[in-house]
Write a protein that holds these residues in place. Structure first.
Motif, PDB file in Angstrom:
ATOM      1  N   LEU A 110       0.831  -1.205   0.000  1.00 38.31           N
ATOM      2  CA  LEU A 110       0.000   0.000   0.000  1.00 38.31           C
ATOM      3  C   LEU A 110       0.868   1.258   0.000  1.00 38.31           C
ATOM      4  O   LEU A 110       0.539   2.254  -0.665  1.00 38.31           O
ATOM      5  CB  LEU A 110      -0.923  -0.010   1.215  1.00 38.31           C
ATOM      6  N   CYS A 123       1.970   1.903  -3.467  1.00 40.26           N
ATOM      7  CA  CYS A 123       0.869   2.494  -4.236  1.00 40.26           C
ATOM      8  C   CYS A 123       0.731   3.982  -3.933  1.00 40.26           C
ATOM      9  O   CYS A 123       0.413   4.782  -4.819  1.00 40.26           O
ATOM     10  CB  CYS A 123      -0.444   1.780  -3.921  1.00 40.26           C
ATOM     11  N   GLU A 152      -0.301   8.853  -9.791  1.00 42.00           N
ATOM     12  CA  GLU A 152      -1.583   8.295 -10.225  1.00 42.00           C
ATOM     13  C   GLU A 152      -1.937   8.784 -11.621  1.00 42.00           C
ATOM     14  O   GLU A 152      -1.651   9.935 -11.979  1.00 42.00           O
ATOM     15  CB  GLU A 152      -2.681   8.677  -9.226  1.00 42.00           C
ATOM     16  N   GLU A 207      -0.520  -2.285 -11.928  1.00 37.22           N
ATOM     17  CA  GLU A 207      -0.016  -3.391 -11.113  1.00 37.22           C
ATOM     18  C   GLU A 207       1.447  -3.678 -11.454  1.00 37.22           C
ATOM     19  O   GLU A 207       2.246  -4.033 -10.575  1.00 37.22           O
ATOM     20  CB  GLU A 207      -0.864  -4.638 -11.348  1.00 37.22           C
ATOM     21  N   VAL A 258       3.717  -1.406  -9.525  1.00 34.19           N
ATOM     22  CA  VAL A 258       3.802  -1.805  -8.119  1.00 34.19           C
ATOM     23  C   VAL A 258       4.750  -2.981  -7.963  1.00 34.19           C
ATOM     24  O   VAL A 258       5.611  -3.007  -7.075  1.00 34.19           O
ATOM     25  CB  VAL A 258       2.394  -2.160  -7.576  1.00 34.19           C
ATOM     26  N   ILE A 303      -2.650  -6.934  -4.139  1.00 33.51           N
ATOM     27  CA  ILE A 303      -3.444  -5.817  -4.669  1.00 33.51           C
ATOM     28  C   ILE A 303      -4.945  -6.101  -4.659  1.00 33.51           C
ATOM     29  O   ILE A 303      -5.725  -5.223  -4.258  1.00 33.51           O
ATOM     30  CB  ILE A 303      -2.944  -5.441  -6.079  1.00 33.51           C
ATOM     31  N   ILE A 363      -7.617   0.881  -2.562  1.00 33.84           N
ATOM     32  CA  ILE A 363      -7.224   1.164  -3.943  1.00 33.84           C
ATOM     33  C   ILE A 363      -8.482   1.000  -4.789  1.00 33.84           C
ATOM     34  O   ILE A 363      -9.326   0.144  -4.484  1.00 33.84           O
ATOM     35  CB  ILE A 363      -6.137   0.183  -4.448  1.00 33.84           C
ATOM     36  N   LEU A 376      -5.071   2.385 -11.651  1.00 33.40           N
ATOM     37  CA  LEU A 376      -5.379   2.308 -10.225  1.00 33.40           C
ATOM     38  C   LEU A 376      -5.129   3.652  -9.546  1.00 33.40           C
ATOM     39  O   LEU A 376      -4.204   4.380  -9.898  1.00 33.40           O
ATOM     40  CB  LEU A 376      -4.514   1.224  -9.573  1.00 33.40           C
ATOM     41  N   ARG A 377      -5.958   3.936  -8.538  1.00 32.12           N
ATOM     42  CA  ARG A 377      -5.817   5.161  -7.753  1.00 32.12           C
ATOM     43  C   ARG A 377      -6.040   4.837  -6.275  1.00 32.12           C
ATOM     44  O   ARG A 377      -6.574   3.770  -5.938  1.00 32.12           O
ATOM     45  CB  ARG A 377      -6.820   6.232  -8.199  1.00 32.12           C
ATOM     46  N   THR A 378      -5.660   5.764  -5.415  1.00 36.20           N
ATOM     47  CA  THR A 378      -5.944   5.639  -3.982  1.00 36.20           C
ATOM     48  C   THR A 378      -6.847   6.788  -3.551  1.00 36.20           C
ATOM     49  O   THR A 378      -6.812   7.863  -4.167  1.00 36.20           O
ATOM     50  CB  THR A 378      -4.640   5.696  -3.157  1.00 36.20           C
TER      51      THR A 378
END
Length: 733
Positions: free
Chosen positions: A64, A67, A72, A76, A79, A91, A100, A107-109
């Motif tokens: 995490l 990430c 952004e 994957e 990462v 993930i 996520i 992918l975003r957080t």
């Protein structure tokens, strides 16, 4: 659908994905949010994300963090490049937790996640605003390399004398953009530079496997024997503490809790150290067997009398269950730096106490074949819960859990016992009743005014013996000692000298020695000759010689005695204080009431108020399957209602420029028409509340009754009554 935000992502999830998220993060549906937008706000809030991050193990947290430091949107593959290929298996779990999410680009957080993880995630600084030529780092000057080596693994900040006059090494790095000036005396290492120097990795070591728990073997029979002995001892401790305070209640501190002097006195009575005494008192308090009365007296409750009648397994489970779920830590009592922490006081709550306790017990369950090594256990616990708030997982909490589990008998010789395993799995621990030593109904009186109980005594015998003897030593056999003070205590509780002698003769398997008979007779003869009562108070005695002796005793000057009759003295102290002072000087007074009657009956006290166990401060309980499904239905209904209300508002704004408007008669006619001809159709209404504020409602009309409309409100899913006079208008959707 196009995903433009975290809320859009949540709207696109199916029921199975939402249920999975709610299982991982129960706080999201406690209480149930009204719609998806509210769910998104809660799921991306700092407190909720902090709880979710706390539930991750070390490897999940490392992934995490990677990430969080990537630009952004990320993939994957990116990462895995900064960690290991095994991160690809982590993930999906982070996506299930909503830490996520996937949009059309990658992918975003959630926005707040970086704040939760900290400003310098994994010891990395901010990203550079300009493009860097990282290949030049392979030919960095020696002076500059020394600076980079000091900052590469964090912290990414460095102090210099003056940004305008840097050293040669710092100057080269600033010129190339490998350091960023933060202020006049501080420079920061950009994130890209640190990752490049770390070998395109974010962490120094990847902790992708759980460290093993090591320990030493123990004989299973000895473990069970130690555990049952601990259970027996703890039940006896609890009973002794409550009986002690039933006779001589302690007074709580003004700030709450038990004072140091009372704790020492209780510890001396039990014959254990103060930390163990504090734990016994705390468990009794948590269980509701003990409470603090409104007059600040610490007393047993009537629940204690019920508890005494139950079998041993039920008694033990009652105490162990209260300990397992509490957020209070008795280990804080007496800890260095915890001066104001008192047993039963308000300062013992810690939000991570229950989760740490459960984590340690789970590890003991998984390694029930060995007595675990504390260091290896702590290392494993840290891997499983690395991100605990308030400074991380505390080693003291782990040690206290192991110590308290041993005291309770959940473990024996450091190994989880069969009773503890059954308890943690939700069993009734009924084997305790069969494994406990059989209670004995007799004692062995010795010639030195002591008596030996060759095992746990039956309740009635133990209660009676506690009145007339003091415990001298404990173990497989308990040694009691008879003294002038202990015999006097029995007389104060209404026993006569003859009754005490008969009880001992009947209970003892050995003949009662003559010195003990003389001791009982002598104390009984003196007891009550001197009497104390309340005026504020008076002392009365038919023996004029004894009155003269008391008046001449210099040790009693503190009482300020004054003779008002040949047989009566008065003083300024109350009766209880006067009796204590007289007894400390070797006299044997007894109490009497205002009518002259001797007060020598049982003085077993109970709290007059209900028990008020302390609240539990901790994490939110995981809801069951039915609760989650109900929350999901409410959420879907709320989302549908919000969408319809939004559509209706747009229609109303375009067509009318305001909320629906109809007169009361028109409203009644329209509602009647819909109920007769289109009963299954939903309507939009404007409805005024008690303050005159008008809001849109989406309803399914059911019937009209006495000037009111009964309808199902889409927002709540409940049938409600709407007064016709308050409906500002009706419109079809």
């Amino acid at each position: 659908m196009e995903i433009r935000s975290y809320a859009d992502y949540l709207r696109g999830l199916d029921d199975a994905a939402l249920i999975s998220m709610f299982n991982f993060r129960p706080d999201l549906v406690t209480p149930v949010p009204p719609d998806m937008a509210s769910l998104a706000v809660r799921a991306s809030s700092a407190p909720s994300l902090a709880r979710a991050v706390d539930a991750l193990n070390k490897w999940q947290l490392q992934v995490l963090e990677v990430c969080a430091v990537l630009a952004e949107p990320f993939t994957e593959k990116e990462v895995a490049a900064l960690t290991d290929k095994s991160a690809l298996f982590v993930i999906p779990g982070l996506i299930d937790r909503g830490l996520i999410y996937q949009d059309k680009d990658g992918l975003r957080t959630p926005t707040t996640l970086k704040e939760v993880l900290g400003n310098e995630v994994a010891g990395l600084g901010p990203a550079s605003m300009s493009k860097l030529k990282l290949k030049k780092l392979d030919e960095v000057p020696a002076a500059s390399k020394k600076v980079l080596d000091a900052m590469v693994w964090g912290p990414p900040r460095g102090s210099i004398a003056d940004i305008k006059k840097p050293s040669a090494g710092v100057a080269w790095l600033l010129e190339e953009g490998f350091l960023i000036p933060f202020n006049q005396q501080t420079v920061v290492l950009p994130r890209e530079v640190a990752i490049y120097l770390r070998g395109n990795k974010v962490h120094r070591e990847l902790e992708n496997t759980q460290p093993p728990v090591t320990g030493s073997k123990r004989d299973n029979r000895n473990v069970q024997l130690a555990a049952i002995a601990n259970i027996t001892t703890f039940l006896r401790w609890t009973e002794e503490v409550l009986n002690f305070w039933a006779q001589e209640p302690a007074t709580a501190l003004r700030s709450g809790g038990l004072g140091v002097r009372d704790l020492k006195e209780l510890s001396l009575h039990l014959g254990v150290d103060e930390s163990c005494t504090a734990f016994v008192a705390e468990v009794a308090y948590l269980s509701g067997l003990l409470t603090i009365d409104p007059d600040d007296k610490i007393l047993p409750t009537h629940q204690f009398d019920i508890w005494l009648t139950q079998n041993a397994s039920t008694k033990w489970q009652f105490l162990a269950s209260a300990w397992l779920t509490t957020s209070r830590l008795s280990g804080l009592v007496g800890k260095e730096g915890s001066k104001n922490v008192a047993p039963l006081g308000p300062e013992l709550d810690r939000s991570s106490a229950a989760t740490t306790r459960r984590l340690v017990l789970t590890l003991l369950q998984e390694n029930s074949d060995v007595a675990v090594d504390v260091e290896s256990l702590f290392a494993t616990a840290q891997w499983l819960a690395p991100a605990k708030r308030a400074g991380g997982l505390q080693k003291d909490y782990v040690l206290w859990t192991l110590r308290e589990a041993e005291w309770l008998g959940i473990t024996g010789q450091g190994v989880l016992s069969s009773y503890g395993a059954d308890f943690l799995e939700g069993g009734d621990s009924a084997t305790i009743d069969t494994d406990l030593p059989k209670a004995v109904d007799h004692i062995l009186i010795q010639s030195d005014n002591t008596a030996i109980a060759p095992g746990p005594l039956e309740h009635e015998v133990a209660q009676e013996l506690a009145l007339i003897a003091d415990v001298e030593s404990r173990g497989g056999a308990t040694v009691f000692r008879f003294s002038e003070g202990s015999i006097r205590r029995g007389l104060d509780h209404g026993r006569t000298g003859e009754e005490i002698s008969k009880f001992l003769a009947k209970t003892s398997k050995t003949p009662m020695p003559q010195p003990l008979e003389y001791l009982i007779a002598d104390v009984a003869k003196k007891h009550g000759k001197l009497r104390v009562g309340n005026t504020a108070s008076f002392i009365r005695c038919e023996d004029a010689t004894l009155i003269t002796q008391i008046l001449g005793d210099k040790r009693l000057d503190i009482l300020g005695l004054r003779k008002i009759a040949p047989e009566v003295l008065i003083c300024g102290h109350d009766a209880a204080e006067a009796m204590n002072i007289l007894r400390s000087c070797g006299y044997l007074p007894a109490a009497e009431d205002s009518r002259g009657l001797l007060l020598s009956g049982p003085r077993i006290q109970r709290a007059q108020t209900k028990a008020r166990p302390p609240r539990i401060i901790g994490e939110i309980d995981k809801p069951d399957e039915i609760q989650i499904e109900g929350a999901l239905r409410a959420l879907r209904t709320g989302e549908k209602s919000s969408r319809k209300q939004s559509t209706m508002r747009n229609i109303a704004t375009e067509a009318l420029g305001s909320l629906p408007r109809t007169t009361a008669n028109e409203t009644l006619e329209l509602l009647s028409d819909y109920l007769q001809n289109q009963p299954a159709k939903s309507l939009s209404i404007g409805y005024a509340d008690n303050n005159g504020l008008v809001s849109h409602r989406i309803i399914d009309p059911l019937k009209l009754s006495a000037g009111s409309l009964i309808a199902r409100d889409h927002a709540t899913g409940e049938v409600q009554t709407f007064r016709i006079a308050r409906i500002t208008g009706v419109a079809a959707l």
